[in-house]
Structure formats: structure tokens, C-alpha cells
Scaffold this active site. Structure first.
Site, PDB file in Angstrom:
ATOM      1  N   VAL A  21      73.557 141.945 -16.508  1.00  0.00           N
ATOM      2  CA  VAL A  21      74.791 141.709 -17.155  1.00  0.00           C
ATOM      3  C   VAL A  21      74.585 141.792 -18.745  1.00  0.00           C
ATOM      4  CG1 VAL A  21      76.902 140.224 -17.587  1.00  0.00           C
ATOM      5  CG2 VAL A  21      75.728 140.521 -15.229  1.00  0.00           C
ATOM      6  N   LYS A  22      75.070 142.702 -19.472  1.00  0.00           N
ATOM      7  CA  LYS A  22      74.869 142.515 -21.087  1.00  0.00           C
ATOM      8  C   LYS A  22      75.731 141.602 -21.711  1.00  0.00           C
ATOM      9  CE  LYS A  22      74.048 146.665 -23.009  1.00  0.00           C
ATOM     10  NZ  LYS A  22      74.112 148.280 -23.317  1.00  0.00           N
TER      11      LYS A  22
END
Length: 372
Positions: free
Chosen positions: A140-141
Site C-alpha cells: 500500500v502506497k
């Protein structure tokens, strides 16, 4: 075997900064995994805006979703499309992930850019995306903003892999490295495993040179500063890597490493050259080093495949890089102002791309309904 495969032998992972439904369906990603040694994929709102907002590759899937969910919000329609692409990319990369015992083989999906300054919202969004994608090789960025750092620590503590994005300065990178370690240490305190949690710190490169070069062209620093054109971004990255090497040798990190912790690799982002006067492989040739990642747009990958050079360049000429950074300060080029501006512009740019993306998807709703 070729130049791209040689990067693996130098200790650097090659990731693709691109995702697209047609590319995935036609086996383009699998081909690059098989032939080029590609081990990861990154996405962002700008990439999805280009993929979904133009052409008809997603229309059939969108029509099917709309038929079953006629009242769905635009954001839900986007997430449905994006998650299918991310799952497909993750499944293609899963054999890489398994072969490397979780050390690589990741695909990244960004939290909403609207949450860049919202810690609690970012944490909740990260947990939602992790559950929806449901793949162990998802990252997840999360942006490395002031609000992002505590969200990174909490997301790591929850056992979710994190790609920290929008890093431009050494200080910002140090803060997210601290957040990663804090998350791991919290897991250790609760007797939770840390050996399958991965993170990268995405350090943006070419945009720094664009800003600094503009200052120099405007006369800041005088004639002496012209010698620094095209050198500051690389020097800045080398300083970050030098700090990383010191940090992983520290007692604090070694305690975590003894429990199986994986290093938070530096990832070089924005590596396509913006200035046509610079060679198109500049930010690949000069930033090759052990335990790093370079995420590269397709055009730059093609260029490197043809004429890139491979060597341990990241650890070379570090004193020269240090001198460049000293000159930047001496000549008044104000790198701190540049990096602060780039973070603000980066958040705004991704938010604008997200606006455009959601607008394009919303606009397709009546057309798709009519066609069906």
C-alpha cells in the site's frame, strides 16, 4: 540475459512504473518478468488516469459492474477496476514473491491522494485496500508527509506492506525509516512476526534536477552553479543511500534483523529524464546499488535495454556527491525549499490526476448504461 537482467546481479530490483488492463491481459507483464527479470510493479493516480480515462479497455468491465451496482459511487467504481488490475499484476508476480521468500514480487496501490494530510484516514484506507486486494504481495502506497509517517508506523504494525511515496529530502526519508522501524518494534513488543513484512522508500529523482536547473538557468548561484546542472538529484540520492548503509549497520536495526526483519529498500522513482539534454538512461546508470529498487516507465526500460550501463554506481564517488551538496548550499540554491515545494506539488498533481480519473469514470456511466 541482458542489461536489465544484469541489474539483478548488481543487487538492484527492476520494477515497472505502469499498469494497464490491456497490457496485463495480453501477457506484457509476464513477458517482462520472464525476459527482463522484472520483479515488481508500481501504480499511482496518474497511471490509472491514463489507463482508465482514455480508450475503451475498461468499458466492458465497468458496464458489468454498473449493471450489478447501479447506484455505486464513482470512487467505488474506480476501486473495482483498479483492484482487478492490481490483483492480476500481483498474481503474475506471485511466483517471484514465493521464489524470493517475500523479499520481492510486489505490486503497489496508492491510498487516495486526498488523504495526504490525514493520518487516521490514511490508516483506514490502507487497511481497506489491503483487505480488498487480498494478496500478500501487495504494497500500500502512503505519502511520506508529516501526517503519513504515523500512518506508516501503524500500517506496518498491522502487518501491511508499505511503499512510502513522495520522498525528496534526506530528512523526510530518515523520518519514514524511523516510522518503519517503529512499526516493526511495536510488533516485536507484542510477540508478532516481522519476517514477512516489506517496505520500500520511494525517493524521487528527476524532478529535483528540473527545479534546481530552473533556478540555475534563472541566475541563482551565478556561473559557478552551472557546473551542478544534472548532478544534484543523483548526489541527493547517494546521500540517502549512504545514510541507509550506516543505519542498517546500527545496533537498533541489527536487533530487528536478527528476528528476520527485511530492510526498507530505497526505491528510485521519477527516473525518466525530463530534460532532453540528458541521456535517457541517466537515472538508471548512476543509481545502481545493492538492496535498491528502480521503478521505471516503459519508455525508459526500452532505452536501458538498448544502451544502459551496469555497475556499482550508487556507492561510487560518494565524496564527489557530498561536495555537490555542499556547493548547492554554498551557492544558495536552497534544496530544502525545492524539496518542500515538490512534496506539495506532488500531492496536488496526484490529487488532480485523481480528480480527472474520477471525472472520466463518472462521465462514462451514462454512455455505458445507454450502450447496455
Amino acid at each position: 540475459m541482458g542489461r536489465l537482467n544484469d541489474l539483478t546481479n548488481a543487487g538492484q530490483a527492476l520494477w515497472l512504473d505502469f499498469v494497464d488492463r490491456k497490457f496485463l491481459a495480453e501477457g506484457g507483464l509476464q513477458k517482462m518478468v520472464d525476459e527482463d527479470g522484472l520483479t515488481g510493479v508500481t501504480s499511482n493516480p496518474s497511471i490509472f488516469e491514463k489507463a482508465m480515462g482514455h480508450g475503451d479497455a475498461y468499458d466492458e468491465e465497468l458496464a458489468a459492474y454498473d449493471k450489478d451496482h447501479p447506484d455505486a459511487a464513482t470512487i467505488d467504481r474506480y476501486e473495482h477496476l483498479a483492484i482487478l488490475d492490481i490483483q492480476a499484476a500481483a498474481d503474475t508476480l506471485r511466483p517471484v514473491y514465493d521464489r524470493l521468500n517475500g523479499k520481492d514480487g510486489y505490486v503497489s496501490l496508492e491510498v487516495s491522494p486526498y488523504l495526504a494530510n490525514d493520518t487516521d484516514g490514511t490508516i483506514a484506507e490502507a487497511q481497506k485496500l489491503w483487505a480488498m486486494v487480498d494478496r500478500p504481495n501487495l504494497m500500500v502506497k502512503i505519502p511520506g508527509t508529516a501526517a503519513g509517517c504515523p500512518a506508516i508506523a501503524e500500517t506496518i504494525r498491522a502487518g501491511i506492506n508499505v511503499n512510502v511515496t513522495l520522498l525528496f529530502s534526506l530528512a523526510a526519508y530518515q523520518a519514514v525509516a524511523e516510522a518503519y522501524v517503529a512499526g516493526l518494534e511495536e510488533r516485536v513488543r507484542h510477540d508478532l512476526p516481522i519476517d514477512r513484512i516489506a517496505s520500500v522508500a520511494s525517493f524521487f529523482v528527476s524532478r529535483i534536477d528540473s527545479k534546481i536547473d530552473d533556478k540555475i538557468d534563472a541566475g541563482v548561484g551565478g556561473e559557478e552553479a552551472k557546473a551542478l546542472k544534472g548532478k544534484v538529484a543523483i548526489a541527493n540520492a547517494k546521500m540517502a543511500y549512504a545514510w541507509y548503509e550506516e543505519f542498517i549497520a546500527s545496533e537498533r536495526w541489527q536487533k530487528l534483523a536478527a528476528k528476520g526483519a527485511m530492510v526498507q529498500r530505497l526505491l528510485w522513482a521519477s527516473t525518466g529524464t525530463k530534460n532532453p539534454d540528458y541521456r535517457d538512461t541517466l537515472y538508471l546508470d548512476t543509481l545502481i546499488g545493492k538492496d535498491t529498487v528502480n521503478t521505471v516507465p516503459p519508455k525508459t526500460i526500452d532505452a536501458f535495454r538498448e544502451r544502459g550501463t551496469v555497475g556499482n554506481t550508487l556507492g561510487a564517488d560518494v565524496e564527489d556527491a557530498r561536495h555537490v551538496m555542499q556547493e548547492v548550499k554554498r551557492l544558495g540554491l536552497d534544496l530544502d525549499e525545492v524539496t518542500d515545494t515538490l512534496v506539495t506539488e506532488g500531492v496536488a498533481s496526484f490529487s488532480k490526476a485523481f480528480d480527472d480519473l474520477l471525472g472520466a469514470i463518472a462521465a462514462k456511466h451514462p454512455a455505458v448504461e445507454a450502450a447496455s
